[in-house]
Design an enzyme around this catalytic site. Structure first.
Site, PDB file in Angstrom:
ATOM      1  N   ASP A 116       0.856  -1.181   0.000  1.00 50.78           N
ATOM      2  CA  ASP A 116       0.000   0.000   0.000  1.00 50.78           C
ATOM      3  C   ASP A 116       0.899   1.240   0.000  1.00 50.78           C
ATOM      4  OD1 ASP A 116      -1.959   1.845   0.183  1.00 50.78           O
ATOM      5  OD2 ASP A 116      -2.722   1.228   2.139  1.00 50.78           O
ATOM      6  N   LYS A 243       5.186  15.401  -9.131  1.00 47.49           N
ATOM      7  CA  LYS A 243       5.929  14.917 -10.298  1.00 47.49           C
ATOM      8  C   LYS A 243       7.286  15.626 -10.421  1.00 47.49           C
ATOM      9  CE  LYS A 243       3.190  11.788 -11.835  1.00 47.49           C
ATOM     10  NZ  LYS A 243       3.630  10.358 -11.842  1.00 47.49           N
TER      11      LYS A 243
END
Length: 504
Positions: A116, A243
């Site tokens: 996870d 990002k």
């Protein structure tokens, strides 16, 4: 046949069934424009080839979107895939997906491991299990396709550890995973081509400047670490910043691998490759365009022809990722090159390669992970202690119930034994009384029988109450006649003289 037709066109003109040339030109131009636009927006195809049989690939986000298309192509080429998924391997959807992928690609070397990315402890558990092996496990490639985003207009979402969800999944979890797997990557043989593929997005160009300091990390954790909840937070900025941070870390991670000195003193063979797959009709893009609402989904379906025309399919978007995994020229230094449309391009921002920002980002991320893991370890220890206390109380309660049930069973057994003894004694006494009745007789010389049980041998008068109290003795004479006491004489049967006369 063609000559008469051409002659007819020359002398008589176009036949009546032939469409209008102007309309035909318009339709042809429109179709040509659509085809050219679709060809351009679909991007380039991967022309590189590489033998993937037996190569071990760790992959996140391999169950949907661009990651699923990449996983299918790698599996079809014979790669051994280890899909890191949020669901456990026993999840019905995941089991069905892996079975279908194995059947479509004729490759049985596809597995799943639960990781996870929204939980740093889950990431550490898997990574430590992977490196805890002697000799080191084979590892040829790591593909990090998992990412998340909040739809426009959505609210800030935090993980259970208090970290902003986009930052955690898109950057911090990948930073943590590669940091722990670093020894496994550096331990691979020199002749093994190891690649770390890091997908990104062109939204990093518009991201806010990344200072990489601890203050910015604290803002991403909110009030749980003393920082302020960023007032300028928006879904677009959060995604673009994650990002940009991932690309900055990828550049720094390549330098980290290159700085390692192997025991055999050979150069490091692992290479980081940054890939921009472009805009595609993936679940993430669809969620962004629809704003996560049903009305947005309806509009998306209505205007789907435009999405089909201007957005890539997941299979075409995966071509740049496949190029990064198969192109042989990427093995040569330098590493951490950016690939877009199956070719190398330059980064649009120079601060991606800023070493000072990368160092601050690395150190602050380490501190943040250390603080979170300490806090979560205390919570897990406290929860474990409470669970042990509850288990101990439940165990004591169960022991009391078992002891009570055992005592009740013993009491029941004793009572049943006493009842059996009493029943046996009663039967024995009844048998003794029966034997005495058979052996003895009454004062008249006849056996004593119950008048109710042997009524066929008694006169009806014997059923009176007087018979139940027989006299103590019967005297001769008129004063003590048996009749006076309620007895009735019975005539003796006819016979000899000795038997003549009445008889009691």
């Amino acid at each position: 046949m063609p000559l008469p037709f051409l002659a007819s066109l020359y002398f008589d003109g176009l036949p009546p069934w032939f469409p209008d040339p102007i309309r035909l030109l318009k339709v042809s131009t429109a179709l040509t424009t659509i085809a050219a636009t679709k060809w351009y927006t679909s991007g380039r195809s991967n022309g590189s080839e590489r033998d993937m049989h037996g190569r071990v690939v760790l992959m996140t986000g391999g169950t949907s979107g661009i990651g699923a298309a990449t996983a299918a192509d790698l599996a079809q080429r014979g790669a051994q895939l280890v899909l890191l998924t949020r669901q456990p391997p026993t999840d019905p959807f995941l089991v069905e997906y892996i079975d279908d992928l194995r059947a479509r690609t004729a490759n049985q070397m596809i597995y799943a491991e639960q990781v996870d990315l929204a939980d740093l402890y889950s990431v550490r558990q898997f990574a430590t299990r992977w490196i805890d092996n002697a000799p080191p496990r084979r590892l040829d490639m790591i593909v990090l396709c998992a990412a998340t985003m909040v739809p426009p207009g959505g609210r800030r979402v935090e993980t259970a550890e208090g970290v902003e969800m986009t930052w955690m999944v898109n950057f911090l979890a990948n930073f943590h995973l590669l940091g722990i797997l670093s020894p496994a990557i550096r331990a691979q043989p020199f002749d093994r081509d190891v690649r770390i593929v890091v997908p990104t997005c062109s939204s990093y160009i518009s991201a806010p400047k990344l200072d990489g300091g601890e203050e910015q990390q604290q803002q991403l954790v909110g009030k749980k670490k003393g920082g302020k909840d960023g007032q300028d937070w928006t879904p677009g900025k959060a995604y673009a910043r994650s990002k940009l941070a991932l690309m900055t870390f990828a550049k720094a991670y390549q330098k980290h691998l290159d700085a390692y000195i192997r025991p055999d003193e050979l150069p490091m063979n692992a290479k980081v490759v940054i890939v921009d797959p472009g805009l595609a009709r993936s679940p993430g893009t669809r969620r962004w365009l629809t704003r996560g609402s049903l009305w947005g989904l309806l509009l998306y379906l209505v205007f789907y022809p435009f999405a089909w025309l201007f957005l890539k399919s997941c299979e075409m978007a995966a071509q740049s990722l496949l190029f990064a995994t198969m192109e042989s020229s990427l093995v040569r230094p330098p590493g951490a090159r950016l690939i877009k449309e199956c070719m190398e391009v330059d980064c649009a921002r120079k601060d991606v390669e800023d070493e000072e920002v990368a160092k601050k980002l690395w150190e602050s991320s380490d501190k943040l992970i250390e603080w979170i893991e300490k806090e979560q370890a205390v919570k897990r220890a406290r929860a474990k202690k409470e669970q042990e206390k509850k288990d101990e109380e439940a165990k004591k309660e169960q022991e009391k119930k078992d002891e009570a049930a055992k005592n009740a069973a013993q009491v029941e057994e004793i009572e049943s034994l006493l009842g059996a003894i009493k029943t046996g004694k009663a039967k024995e006494a009844q048998k003794k009384n029966g034997k005495k009745g058979k052996a003895g007789g009454n004062i008249w010389g006849r056996p004593t029988h119950s008048p109710l049980r042997n009524s066929s041998h008694c006169h009806p008068v014997f059923f009176t109450n007087k018979l139940r109290r027989p006299p103590l003795h019967v005297l001769s004479g008129s004063q003590s006649s048996p009749v006076a006491h309620g007895y009735v004489y019975q005539d003796a049967p006819r016979g000899g003289e000795k038997s003549a006369g009445p008889r009691l």
